[in-house]
Each structure stands twice: as structure tokens, then as C-alpha cells.
Design a protein around this motif. Structure first.
Motif, mmCIF file in Angstrom:
data_model
loop_
_atom_site.group_PDB
_atom_site.id
_atom_site.type_symbol
_atom_site.label_atom_id
_atom_site.label_comp_id
_atom_site.label_asym_id
_atom_site.label_seq_id
_atom_site.Cartn_x
_atom_site.Cartn_y
_atom_site.Cartn_z
ATOM 1 N N ASP A 74 0.840 -1.207 0.000
ATOM 2 C CA ASP A 74 0.000 0.000 0.000
ATOM 3 C C ASP A 74 0.871 1.251 0.000
ATOM 4 O OD1 ASP A 74 -2.204 -1.589 0.007
ATOM 5 O OD2 ASP A 74 -2.589 -1.421 2.159
ATOM 6 N N TRP A 75 1.945 1.239 0.839
ATOM 7 C CA TRP A 75 2.846 2.398 0.871
ATOM 8 C C TRP A 75 3.520 2.602 -0.489
ATOM 9 C CZ3 TRP A 75 2.764 6.326 3.926
ATOM 10 C CH2 TRP A 75 2.373 6.195 5.262
ATOM 11 N N ARG A 76 3.927 1.490 -1.128
ATOM 12 C CA ARG A 76 4.586 1.614 -2.437
ATOM 13 C C ARG A 76 3.648 2.296 -3.430
ATOM 14 N NH1 ARG A 76 5.550 -3.504 -3.578
ATOM 15 N NH2 ARG A 76 7.565 -3.585 -2.562
ATOM 16 N N ASP A 77 2.367 1.909 -3.425
ATOM 17 C CA ASP A 77 1.391 2.520 -4.339
ATOM 18 C C ASP A 77 1.204 4.004 -4.017
ATOM 19 O OD1 ASP A 77 1.127 0.087 -5.511
ATOM 20 O OD2 ASP A 77 -0.803 -0.413 -4.587
ATOM 21 N N GLY A 95 2.117 11.110 -2.788
ATOM 22 C CA GLY A 95 1.516 11.772 -1.629
ATOM 23 C C GLY A 95 2.107 11.342 -0.299
ATOM 24 N N VAL A 96 3.402 10.974 -0.286
ATOM 25 C CA VAL A 96 4.000 10.470 0.956
ATOM 26 C C VAL A 96 5.178 11.350 1.365
ATOM 27 C CG1 VAL A 96 5.113 8.487 2.060
ATOM 28 C CG2 VAL A 96 3.257 8.121 0.448
ATOM 29 N N PHE A 97 5.206 11.724 2.652
ATOM 30 C CA PHE A 97 6.220 12.647 3.159
ATOM 31 C C PHE A 97 6.863 12.075 4.414
ATOM 32 C CE2 PHE A 97 3.152 14.846 0.688
ATOM 33 C CZ PHE A 97 3.895 15.730 -0.076
ATOM 34 N N LYS A 98 8.103 12.523 4.643
ATOM 35 C CA LYS A 98 8.878 11.966 5.746
ATOM 36 C C LYS A 98 9.488 13.098 6.568
ATOM 37 C CE LYS A 98 13.123 9.162 6.141
ATOM 38 N NZ LYS A 98 14.004 8.248 5.420
ATOM 39 N N THR A 99 9.545 12.900 7.886
ATOM 40 C CA THR A 99 10.290 13.796 8.751
ATOM 41 C C THR A 99 10.857 12.951 9.896
ATOM 42 O OG1 THR A 99 10.244 15.897 9.949
ATOM 43 C CG2 THR A 99 8.359 14.458 10.258
ATOM 44 N N SER A 115 12.808 2.667 -0.693
ATOM 45 C CA SER A 115 14.153 2.545 -0.120
ATOM 46 C C SER A 115 14.471 3.735 0.800
ATOM 47 C CB SER A 115 15.202 2.419 -1.219
ATOM 48 O OG SER A 115 15.140 3.552 -2.045
ATOM 49 N N ASP A 116 13.644 4.816 0.718
ATOM 50 C CA ASP A 116 13.836 5.950 1.634
ATOM 51 C C ASP A 116 13.191 5.702 2.999
ATOM 52 O OD1 ASP A 116 15.173 7.370 -0.307
ATOM 53 O OD2 ASP A 116 13.320 8.215 -1.136
ATOM 54 N N VAL A 117 12.492 4.584 3.138
ATOM 55 C CA VAL A 117 11.804 4.288 4.400
ATOM 56 C C VAL A 117 12.523 3.115 5.083
ATOM 57 C CG1 VAL A 117 9.590 3.706 5.454
ATOM 58 C CG2 VAL A 117 9.640 4.940 3.277
#
Ligand SMILES: [Zn+2]
Ligand SMILES: [Zn+2]
Length: 403
Positions: A298-301, A307-311, A382-384
Motif C-alpha cells: 500500500d505504501w509503495r502505491d 503523496g508520501v512525506f517523511k520527517t 528505499s527511503d523508508v
């Protein structure tokens, strides 16, 4: 020859069908022809049959088969387990009854060693309840794994068990419990597989595959004299193949259902437990459960949709502290931090590694409002970090230690 060809085609078709149904929905195969075939077989074909049934019988057959399917696969019941044991015991008894007096002692001696383990591991898988989360072990289960703020966020409560869900757990409506390190519910053993009995399940797959291969070998050993004749040995291969085909038909006829039939069944279905075993070896190597592969897919899609962001935890917390330099948007950040379950004090766990990442998905493809500087868009899984991946060897040791 036509008889043998039909058997070979039937075995191949059955193996392909089972492979597509079992593995076609895996994330890695989802966008391949196998995934398309799986959707056609498991989604479009049943839908087509349903619409025909609703026109012909007013949906009578559909509702009856749905009730049966519901009972068989969505309620805890021993039907599939009994069927599995019946098939295993029936095939083994039929084979041994007719084969034992034709086998040398050297092939009979290993029989208990390959025959008993599948039963023993089925028993362990079916009866183990250590992975059920109860009020008595709940605090302990909360300390097993940290929340990774990707697949599992703190604070989620199971409405049925009325307990905070530990990381990596999942409620199983069939078992009626939240299950620690839930992998999947397995109708073959009528139980969930999770922390505690997952290693028994792996042993069941492996020992069942070995039993099937050994059974197929014994069948081959008995029928071997009928397979090679003086006439076939000296022929060039173009003529040898049809001769061999005829010899195999002869062997199948001589062996009958108990030797040739059971041998063919064992050989053609050994790929199922062994294929599933190989897939679970991959999951262990990657530090995932079957349940988590769906979440990662689901995250890959969502990442592909943009629409996915990281902090980081620290950045989010410092942004939300009232007196921080960026505190102008403190209230919004505090709201988001609370919503995501990010707090100053993370629960103490026994897990050897930790991660500072916080991942969020937004509906509009933009970073959370008022915190544009805080969040970085990510474009690849790969960033997660997978916090539950200790490395292949350590993951395996965790599983072998029943964790
Ligand atoms: Zn629950
Ligand atoms: Zn279950």
C-alpha cells in the motif's frame, strides 16, 4: 500415450492454477500477467458466474456457496484441517499398504522420520495459543517491538479486545483475539500464525515437502523396472521418447492408484509447501510478515501516486513545542504529532534497534499544511526504514527462537 499426455496436461494445469491463485496477488507479481490472471480467476470469473446465477436461479447458488465459503474460510472451523489430515493419512496408508512388501529395509527405515514430523508440527501449529494477546500478557507484548510510525502507530485500540494494539499485531476475527506478530490466519491448521507458532509452520511446510518428495521417490523406485526396457535403451531419443511414454503408461497401469496415483499426486503437489516455504524464507530475509507485505505494498502505491512525506520524530516534536523558534505553527504540529502518536517519551521495548522516522500520506499530494519546511517528499520505498529488519541472519534467529 494419449492417457499420459492427458495426465501431464492436467498436472501442469493444476499446478499453474494453484500457483497463480496463491501467489498472483503478491505485491511483486501484482502488475505482471500472473497478477492479471489471478484477478481474472479470483475476481472477474466469480463476478461473471454470480451475474449468470442471479439471472438463472435468482442468486440461490451464490448465496449458498457464499455461506459455505464463509464457514470454510472465514469462521474458525476444523473442516480444512480434517480434510488435510484425511488426504495425508489416506494417501500414506493406501501407499504403504501396497508398497511396504515391495520396498527394501533401507527405504523403510527412514519412513517414520519423514512421516511423523508433518503430523507433529500440524499439532503444534493448531494448538499453540501463545500468540494470542490477553490482558495477562498485554504489557509484555507491548514491549516486544517498537512502533515504526509507518506500518504501526501507537495508540490504536482494538475495539473487540479493548486493548492497545502492540506493534506488529493484528486482530483476527476468526480466532477472536489480537495476534502478536501476526503473519496470517491459516485454515489448514485452523489457527493464526504469529509469534510463537510461526516457526512450527515453517517446519510443517518443509517436512511436508520432504515427505511428498520421499513418497514420490518410493513410487518411482517401485515402478522403475517398468520404465526402462532393453528395447527403449538402445533407441535414438526421437524414438526413445514415445517408447518411454508407453513404458510410463505401463508403469502407471502396473502401479495402479495406490503406487502411481499417490506418487504422481505427491510429486505434483510437493511444489506447494516447498514454494510457500521459499516465500517465507524471503519474508524472513526481508524482515516482514505476510500481514506487513500488504501494508508495504500500500505504501509503495501511495509513494508512486506522489503523496508520501517523511520527517524525523525530533523535528516534529521540536516544531510542536510552544517555545520553539518555529513555534508559530505549534498548535497544528502538536495536533499532527498527537494524531500520529508521536510523543516525547517512546515506550521502552526490548527491540535492539530504533528509528527516528515518521511517515505520513496526504490526500492532496502536498506536505501537511503549515509544515512545508518540515516534511520531505519521498519517491521510493528505499527511503523508508524497515525497523523490523535486523538483517537476514538475525531475523532468522528471531524466528527460530519463537519470536
Ligand atoms: Zn483484538
Ligand atoms: Zn486467526
Amino acid at each position: 500415450m494419449g492417457y499420459l499426455k492427458n495426465i501431464a496436461i492436467a498436472v501442469l494445469a493444476l499446478s499453474l492454477f494453484t500457483f497463480v491463485v496463491l501467489f498472483g496477488q503478491l505485491p511483486a507479481l501484482r502488475k505482471t500477467p500472473l497478477g492479471t490472471l489471478q484477478r481474472a480467476l479470483c475476481l472477474h470469473l466469480p463476478n461473471g458466474l454470480r451475474s449468470v446465477d442471479s439471472r438463472v436461479t435468482g442468486g440461490n447458488i451464490t448465496s449458498k456457496s457464499r455461506r459455505l465459503g464463509q464457514y470454510l474460510f472465514y469462521e474458525q472451523n476444523p473442516v480444512v484441517l480434517i480434510l488435510f489430515l484425511f488426504l495425508l493419512t489416506g494417501s500414506a496408508a493406501l501407499f504403504l499398504w501396497n508398497a511396504l512388501h515391495r520396498l527394501p529395509m533401507s527405504l523403510i527405515v527412514p519412513l517414520p522420520i519423514v512421516l511423523i514430523p508433518p503430523y507433529w508440527f500440524t499439532y503444534l501449529c493448531a494448538t499453540d495459543t501463545d500468540h494470542y494477546i490477553t490482558p495477562a500478557n498485554h504489557q509484555d507484548r507491548l514491549r516486544d517491538y517498537p512502533y515504526d510510525h509507518v506500518l504501526f502507530r501507537p495508540g490504536a485500540i482494538c475495539k473487540t479486545c479493548n486493548l492497545v494494539k502492540p506493534a506488529r499485531s493484528k486482530h483476527c476475527s476468526l480466532c477472536g483475539h489480537c495476534v502478536a506478530k501476526c503473519d496470517h490466519h491459516c485454515p489448514w491448521v485452523n489457527n493464526c500464525l504469529g509469534r510463537g507458532n510461526y516457526s512450527f509452520f515453517l517446519a510443517l511446510l518443509l517436512t511436508l515437502g520432504v515427505l511428498q518428495l520421499y513418497g514420490a521417490y518410493l513410487s518411482y523406485w517401485i515402478l522403475k523396472p517398468y520404465l526402462v526396457t532393453d528395447a527403449t535403451r538402445s533407441l535414438p531419443w526421437r524414438e526413445y521418447l514415445p517408447e518411454l511414454g508407453d513404458a510410463m503408461v505401463e508403469a502407471v497401469n502396473m502401479g495402479g492408484l495406490s503406487i502411481a496415483g499417490v506418487g504422481l499426486l505427491a510429486a505434483s503437489t510437493a511444489a506447494l509447501p516447498l514454494g510457500l516455504f521459499a516465500y517465507h524464507c524471503y519474508l524472513i530475509w526481508a524482515g516482514m510478515t505476510t500481514n506487513e507485505t500488504q501494508k508495504w505494498a500500500d505504501w509503495r502505491d501511495d509513494i508512486a501516486d506522489g503523496g508520501v512525506f517523511k520527517t524525523s520524530r525530533e523535528a516534529l516534536l521540536s516544531h510542536s513545542r510552544p517555545r520553539s523558534p518555529e513555534g508559530a505553527n505549534g498548535a497544528a504540529s502538536t495536533g499532527l504529532a498527537v494524531h500520529l502518536g508521536v510523543t516525547e517519551e517512546e515506550p521502552q521495548v526490548r527491540w535492539p534497534i530504533s528509528s527516528a522516522q515518521v511517515i505520513v500520506r496526504t490526500n492532496d499530494g502536498r506536505p501537511p499544511r503549515g509544515q512545508e519546511t518540515l516534511w520531505t517528499q519521498i519517491w521510493s520505498l528505499s527511503d523508508v526504514d524497515n525497523l523490523y529488519d535486523l538483517g537476514g541472519w538475525d531475523n532468522l534467529m528471531e524466528v527460530l527462537n519463537g519470536r
